[in-house]
Scaffold this active site. Structure first.
Site, PDB file in Angstrom:
ATOM      1  N   GLU A 497      -0.920  -1.330 -17.881  1.00 42.02           N
ATOM      2  CA  GLU A 497      -1.360  -2.160 -16.755  1.00 42.02           C
ATOM      3  C   GLU A 497      -2.416  -3.145 -17.233  1.00 42.02           C
ATOM      4  O   GLU A 497      -3.344  -2.774 -17.941  1.00 42.02           O
ATOM      5  CB  GLU A 497      -1.925  -1.240 -15.661  1.00 42.02           C
ATOM      6  CG  GLU A 497      -0.853  -0.324 -15.090  1.00 42.02           C
ATOM      7  CD  GLU A 497      -1.392   0.966 -14.478  1.00 42.02           C
ATOM      8  OE1 GLU A 497      -0.631   1.933 -14.357  1.00 42.02           O
ATOM      9  OE2 GLU A 497      -2.598   1.002 -14.125  1.00 42.02           O
ATOM     10  N   SER A 527       2.805   2.270 -12.840  1.00 45.48           N
ATOM     11  CA  SER A 527       3.782   3.364 -12.885  1.00 45.48           C
ATOM     12  C   SER A 527       3.523   4.172 -14.141  1.00 45.48           C
ATOM     13  O   SER A 527       4.191   3.995 -15.151  1.00 45.48           O
ATOM     14  CB  SER A 527       5.209   2.793 -12.942  1.00 45.48           C
ATOM     15  OG  SER A 527       5.440   1.844 -11.938  1.00 45.48           O
ATOM     16  N   GLU A 528       2.519   5.038 -14.071  1.00 42.50           N
ATOM     17  CA  GLU A 528       2.125   5.752 -15.291  1.00 42.50           C
ATOM     18  C   GLU A 528       3.261   6.562 -15.892  1.00 42.50           C
ATOM     19  O   GLU A 528       3.403   6.635 -17.097  1.00 42.50           O
ATOM     20  CB  GLU A 528       0.927   6.670 -15.025  1.00 42.50           C
ATOM     21  CG  GLU A 528      -0.424   5.969 -15.049  1.00 42.50           C
ATOM     22  CD  GLU A 528      -0.675   5.145 -13.801  1.00 42.50           C
ATOM     23  OE1 GLU A 528       0.062   5.337 -12.818  1.00 42.50           O
ATOM     24  OE2 GLU A 528      -1.583   4.322 -13.815  1.00 42.50           O
ATOM     25  N   ALA A 552      -8.265   7.897 -18.235  1.00 44.18           N
ATOM     26  CA  ALA A 552      -7.791   9.243 -18.565  1.00 44.18           C
ATOM     27  C   ALA A 552      -7.385   9.993 -17.305  1.00 44.18           C
ATOM     28  O   ALA A 552      -6.453  10.792 -17.316  1.00 44.18           O
ATOM     29  CB  ALA A 552      -8.882  10.020 -19.292  1.00 44.18           C
ATOM     30  N   ASP A 553      -8.059   9.709 -16.195  1.00 41.85           N
ATOM     31  CA  ASP A 553      -7.754  10.374 -14.934  1.00 41.85           C
ATOM     32  C   ASP A 553      -6.306  10.159 -14.515  1.00 41.85           C
ATOM     33  O   ASP A 553      -5.759  10.937 -13.746  1.00 41.85           O
ATOM     34  CB  ASP A 553      -8.675   9.853 -13.834  1.00 41.85           C
ATOM     35  CG  ASP A 553     -10.117   9.701 -14.272  1.00 41.85           C
ATOM     36  OD1 ASP A 553     -10.400   8.776 -15.066  1.00 41.85           O
ATOM     37  OD2 ASP A 553     -10.947  10.512 -13.859  1.00 41.85           O
ATOM     38  N   HIS A 595     -12.435   8.502 -11.740  1.00 38.70           N
ATOM     39  CA  HIS A 595     -12.333   7.496 -12.797  1.00 38.70           C
ATOM     40  C   HIS A 595     -13.310   7.784 -13.924  1.00 38.70           C
ATOM     41  O   HIS A 595     -13.767   6.865 -14.574  1.00 38.70           O
ATOM     42  CB  HIS A 595     -12.627   6.097 -12.235  1.00 38.70           C
ATOM     43  CG  HIS A 595     -11.448   5.451 -11.564  1.00 38.70           C
ATOM     44  ND1 HIS A 595     -10.791   6.014 -10.517  1.00 38.70           N
ATOM     45  CD2 HIS A 595     -10.810   4.284 -11.815  1.00 38.70           C
ATOM     46  CE1 HIS A 595      -9.803   5.234 -10.131  1.00 38.70           C
ATOM     47  NE2 HIS A 595      -9.775   4.177 -10.905  1.00 38.70           N
TER      48      HIS A 595
END
Lengths: 819, 417
Positions: A497, A527-528, A552-553, A595
């Site tokens: 992203e 869209s991880e 990382a979250d 976050h």
């Protein structure tokens, strides 16, 4: 994001109606006579015999599972077997026109699909090619048992080879495609264009787009088909994979000669059931899977619904849709209607459907129906068909017999090192292809490269500390390592992203937008799962890829892709596949509860992932370079706290030339004698402050060891330091419970017990949500916490008053309350 | 031909099923496809259907029975057909009534309830007082310190390495000698925990003085074994009138080296000690003697074979010759034999001004430390390995030694030259 595409208010507020076009269902109406213009009688008989072969293959499995014996051969199969008896026509129809360069990805119920695809590929490859494939695949280990059966020709030999390899794989034998490590749900054979099946429902939905991306970026021929079920369209990763596949940019922003939309077909093997939940009428609202296409893009994904109980309509659909894809107008959605007579699995009592329903489908069984069609239209006689079928059945039986024979098809011994040996490939590949890497301008002319040239790469300049703006920092280091590999490996791409134009959310990629064409650096949707899934698909096709998760979250949003796909394919393929993926993951700072989390512990717990966390420019450049030269998946943690930090430890500074730091090697950032401070992540800088305090106030010399990695990890220098000082505090910003530091502490206790003057103590963040930036000192380890811990648990410091509660009673209280 | 109907395996992990309900009984006429029975796995209920039509010739296992998969549960055929070969093990035609299970029942008829294990009292102390860290324990054993007697400055009173070292450095005798800055070699060496081969480490030319003593690998072994054996060492002291020694020395000096060999006071003491060893019960059995002498290169210990057969002059010459040979060797001495087999060491290690010197016993049964002669008196210390030499033996020996020294002239005559 691209300034070239303007969002115009007047356009956006125009009155209009969104229109949809009709989606055909069962539009096929050709007669056999018409089809005989395209296919010879032999072709049609071949279709039928492929269906029979699949039916027998699975019937044998079903009998073995429920009765333990078939035709006098007793065998107990302990593993899974998800059968698709009844769905043969859909599988054969899917594969018939696909060539070896067309790659299929499957589901947990894909025996029929892989057999059909293999038979189809075998028909299209010449004898010489087939012999090469069989003799070279694992040095002929699969071929030898089959050669003894004396097939009449190479093509038949190849068919037997494949059936034998499939059975062996299902029965966990060394002679299986994946040496038994994949099993029924993961069996695949890439020389025939058969790519991994997936035990995770819809797993192929996020991975196959990556394979299609590989074909597009590297100009490879062929299409990609994801064969997934109707219930899988309830899964997020499938929707994300579709979104990723349907991005406008392939046609609006990418170079035209590349070919346009991704060459991917989502082929729904719609058998009306998940395990037992029923999408139509119960668990979903779509009624027709094909409807989904209308919601994705103006082309409605060229969606169509076809009769999968007859191979001919399916073949017809594939002919037309494959052309759509090759024309660059993809993606495509096909809703192939079929039905399974067998249960979901052997423990399925079919309590979710009535016997009457099953009987109705038995009445229209595709094998019997197609047989009648062929006989009725004079394509073949009853006797020919039945005789041919008997031969096919006999072959299936013979291959089954070979595969269950433990002498011919052994398993590895219980003390074999095979699994450990294939968890990581530990390979090195400079470039995965030989063509020239594509750049928009030579790297030396890049504005970022020129900006970095003016920066100071050493800790000091003329004895003075370097001002932040002039210091060569962690961002620059990662950039340099990546630019090097971009310039060497033409297959290397990066996406995530805000990667392009924005330069990546943390400016690591600044300058790359100007340097690279779209297909090498692009923005993905939010869209991880698709981001990581596409990286997996791209890598297993044979390309190098850097995917980014902004925080990382967000790893949770790509959970399956990280835990079940990225980490496991090298081992499940017994080393046939490599996974040259670097997953860059940025740990947040000052952004609050969702976050700011450091999830190193989660991925270091999952076998098959390398996990690193460099926090100095020297380490970041060397370790990113090593990761980008390897063949294993590396989760590369970065900290937003320290992107702008210059080099403080390497006296000679960060080299301009290329160098690598082996992944898993800790480094001693500061030598000392009285105690050891061990860190992972930006806690290094906290430890430095604590060490200064210890020296100034108490004359204690602290040795600071930066782990730099969580897995693999070389304990030899760690143990050496602890044996020397006898005392160690492990500090990290991740929450303390279950952290990497706890694992290291436990291992050090084993390694250094007799040299310990006190227990290894872990100082981590509180087991809470991260509070606001203004209050973060209550949550993250502070230098004073380290001194408190030393005083309380290891070495009471003269005259020291602790500010925090580091007592063992407090440890008990916290654990009891779960915080 | 009668057709046996087997219980199918309906699931990966299914090993047995429960017969829930018989739908057809023995004697019923059935058609192919008829449901014969309902069976249960741990997950679901299944139906067993008839594979062929015919008469139910036999049913095995009652409702409620647990049956392993693949077992024949009933037989279909024509009345009168033989069925013996199909009868499953553990079953018989049950008809109605009598409970018959394929599996042996557990003796108490059901699942055993286990009592939960005793949970330790969570209020109990977390740390015990007077704990010792592993490192402190190791350092204490290396230096012969009784750690249990120490007060710890660690958390909860834990004894730490620093506490052991403090005790070690403040203890008398050996401790003081070895922490003497004039002897940096031994002190540093012996406190280095990472020392594998004492002999080799100590041949480092940067380690002067005492370090050179331990050049010889055999001594290195002895020292290492003394370290690890933990040493139950005891020390005994006596002072003796040394005027006889002094008189002899004065005569030798006045006559000069041309007239008489230069027999030193040390030689005289050594001679006396050897005399005292003879016949001194336990110690007599250990009469293989070594002598430690200070040289410009440092302390050298040499083994003197058959020392009790030598006259004073021969003894003196022998000690001199051996010591010179060892001292002259560069690095490690060539002849390890010089030191092998010595069990009683006479040590003149103490430098000038040391009144009393208590040596560490290292591989010998006993070591005699010889102080300097002052005001015609001499201090002697005997350190013994307590496992071999007890207080009585030590006392007797020292008494004999005192007597020999005080009557040295007489014993010289006795021995003959």
């Amino acid at each position: 994001m691209p300034k070239s595409i303007v969002i115009e208010p007047s356009r956006v507020f125009t009155r209009e109606t969104i229109r949809f076009s009709e989606i055909p269902a069962n539009a096929y109406d050709k007669s056999i006579r018409e089809e005989l213009a395209q296919y010879s009688p032999d072709d049609l008989v071949a279709m039928w015999l492929d269906m029979c072969a699949i039916r027998e293959f699975e019937t044998i499995l079903n009998e073995i599972k429920t009765k333990g014996v078939y035709e006098g051969i007793s065998y107990t199969h302990a593993g899974p077997a998800h059968l698709s008896i009844g769905q043969e026509a859909a599988a054969v129809g899917m594969a018939f026109l696909l060539g070896p360069e067309d790659h299929v990805f499957g589901s947990h119920r894909s025996h029929g699909e892989i057999l059909a695809k293999a038979f189809s590929a075998i028909r299209q490859l010449d004898d010489a090619r087939l012999m090469t494939i069989m003799t070279t695949y694992r040095d002929g280990a699969l071929l030898r048992p089959v050669e003894a059966t004396r097939a009449p020709n190479v093509r038949e030999l190849a068919r037997r080879f494949f059936v034998y390899g499939a059975y062996s794989e299902i029965f966990a034998r060394e002679t299986g495609f994946n040496r038994g490590l994949g099993g029924s749900m993961h069996a695949f054979f890439s020389p025939f264009g058969i790519y991994p099946n997936n035990a995770i429902v819809g797993g192929s939905g996020s991975i196959a787009p990556g394979a299609a991306l590989f074909k597009r970026v590297n100009r490879k021929p062929g299409i990609v088909v994801a064969n997934i079920g109707d219930s899988s369209f309830g899964c997020g990763p499938v929707w994300e994979g579709i979104t990723f596949s349907a991005m406008d940019q392939y046609r609006t922003l990418w170079d035209v000669p590349l070919g346009g939309g991704l060459p991917i077909m989502f082929n729904c093997m719609n058998n009306f059931y998940g395990m037992g939940g029923q999408p139509v009428g119960e668990t979903m609202g779509m009624q027709y899977i094909a409807r989904l296409g209308a919601g994705v893009n103006p082309e409605q994904m060229h969606a169509e619904r076809v009769n999968g109980y007859d191979p001919l309509p399916v073949i017809d659909a594939f002919r037309r849709k494959k052309q759509v894809l090759l024309d660059g107008r993809g993606p495509v959605l096909l809703d192939t209607v079929t039905y399974r007579i067998s249960g979901h699995s052997p423990s399925d009592a079919s309590s979710y459907r009535s016997k009457e329903e099953i009987e109705r489908w038995l009445a229209v069984d595709s094998i019997r129906a197609f047989r009648s069609k062929l006989i009725d239209h004079g394509v073949a006689t009853e006797d020919t068909l039945d005789a041919a079928r008997a031969t096919v059945d006999a072959t299936m039986l013979e291959m089954f017999r070979l595969a269950v024979d433990l002498e011919v098809s052994p398993r590895v011994s219980i003390d074999s090192s095979l699994v450990g040996d294939v968890m990581f490939s530990n390979g090195r590949v400079e470039r995965f292809d030989d063509r020239a890497p594509e750049f928009l301008h030579p790297p030396s002319e890049n504005p970022r490269v020129q900006q970095i040239r003016g920066k100071v790469r050493t800790p000091t300049a003329n004895g003075q500390p370097v001002p932040k703006m002039k210091a060569y920092n962690v961002r620059d280091a990662i950039f340099e390592a990546m630019l090097h590999r971009f310039a060497v490996d033409p297959t290397m791409i990066a996406f995530g992203e805000e990667n392009r134009d924005w330069g990546g959310a943390f400016a690591v990629y600044r300058g790359l937008t100007e340097a690279l064409p779209y297909h090498r650096l692009f923005n993905s949707p939010i869209s991880e799962a698709a981001i990581v899934g596409a990286a997996v698909g791209y890598a297993l096709e044979g390309g190098r890829v850097v995917a980014e998760l902004m925080y990382a979250d967000f790893m949770g949003r790509a959970g399956d892709e990280i835990f079940n796909q990225l980490s496991k394919w090298q081992a499940m393929s017994a080393g046939q596949l490599t996974m040259p993926v670097v997953l860059r993951v940025s740990v947040g700072s000052k952004y609050g509860a969702q976050h700011s989390q450091d999830f190193t512990a989660l991925v270091h717990h999952v076998p098959g992932l390398k996990v690193v966390y460099p926090v100095t420019p020297y380490d970041a450049k060397g370790m990113m370079s090593a990761a980008l030269a390897g063949t294993d998946p590396v989760v590369f943690f970065e900290s937003q706290k320290i992107y702008d930090v210059g080099e403080m430890f390497a006296a000679d500074g960060v080299p301009e030339s290329y160098y690598e730091i082996a992944l898993g090697e800790p480094s001693i950032k500061r030598a000392g004698t009285d105690l050891t401070l061990m860190t992972l992540g930006p806690a290094l800088y906290t430890a430095v402050a604590a060490a200064q305090e210890l020296e100034a106030r108490f004359g204690l010399s602290a040795e600071i060891v930066d782990l730099r990695a969580a897995n693999p990890l070389n304990y030899e220098p760690l143990a050496e330091s602890v044996r020397k000082t006898g005392k160690v505090v492990l500090v990290g910003d991740a929450v303390e419970r279950g952290s990497v530091m706890q694992t290291v502490a436990a291992n050090l206790t084993q390694l250094c017990f007799d040299d310990l003057d006190g227990p290894p103590v872990v100082v981590g963040s509180r087991n809470w949500i991260t509070p606001a930036a203004e209050l973060e000192a209550m949550f993250f380890p502070q230098p004073v916490w380290i001194l408190d811990a030393i005083h309380e648990r290891i070495l009471p410091l003269p005259g020291y008053q602790p500010s925090t509660n580091q007592t063992l009673e407090e440890l008990i209280r916290r654990e009891k309350s779960g915080i | 031909m009668a057709t046996p109907v087997e219980l199918p395996k309906s699931g990966n992990t299914v090993e047995e099923c429960l017969i829930a309900r018989w739908i057809k009984r023995t004697g019923d006429i059935v058609s192919a496809g008829d449901v014969l029975a309902e069976v249960e796995t741990d997950k679901a209920t299944f139906e067993i259907t008839a594979p062929v039509g015919g008469t139910m010739l036999a049913t095995f296992f009652d409702e409620g029975a647990l049956v392993p998969v693949f077992t024949t549960v009933c037989i279909i055929g024509t009345p009168g057909e033989g069925i013996e070969q199909h009868i499953p093990a553990g079953g018989r035609d049950s008809g109605f009534g009598i409970r018959d299970s394929a599996l042996p029942q557990s003796p108490d008829g059901g699942a055993r309830i286990t009592t939960p294990a005793q949970i330790p009292n969570p209020e109990s102390q977390i740390t015990t007082a007077s704990a010792l860290s592993p490192r402190a324990r190791r350092v204490a054993s290396e230096h012969g310190i009784d750690a249990a007697a120490l007060a710890g400055t660690g958390p909860g009173g834990r004894v730490l390495e620093r506490d052991v070292r403090a005790a070690y450095e403040s203890s008398p005798g050996v401790g003081r000698v070895l922490s003497d800055p004039a002897m940096p070699g031994v002190g540093r060496v012996l406190s280095d925990p990472a020392m594998p081969d004492v002999g080799r480490v100590l041949s480092d030319p940067a380690m002067p003085d005492v370090g050179r003593v331990l050049l010889d690998p055999a001594i290195g072994e002895h020292l290492a074994s003394a370290r690890t054996s933990g040493g139950a060492a005891s020390s005994f002291h006596i002072s003796a009138d040394a005027s006889g020694i002094a008189r002899l020395r004065a005569q030798i000096e006045s006559l000069g080296p041309k007239k008489v060999p230069d027999v030193t006071a040390a030689d005289l003491i050594a001679f006396c000690a050897i005399r005292a060893l003879v016949g001194a019960s336990v110690l007599d059995g250990f009469r293989r003697v070594a002598v430690t002498s200070p040289t410009p290169r440092g302390l050298i210990t040499v083994s003197v074979p058959d020392a009790d057969t030598l006259s004073l002059v021969a003894l003196s010459a022998r000690i001199r010759e051996l010591t010179t040979t060892v001292s002259a060797a560069k690095g490690r001495p060539a002849a390890a034999d010089n030191l092998s087999g010595a069990t009683f060491t006479i040590s003149h290690a103490a430098g000038a001004g040391i009144e009393r010197f208590t040596p560490a016993v290292a591989g010998s049964a006993a070591v005699l430390g010889v102080g300097a002669i002052r005001n015609d008196a001499i201090e002697l210390s005997l350190t013994c390995d307590g496992r071999i030499v007890d207080a009585v033996d030590a006392t007797r020996f020292l008494a004999a030694l005192k007597d020999t020294i005080e009557h040295v002239e007489y014993h010289l005559i006795l021995r003959g030259s």
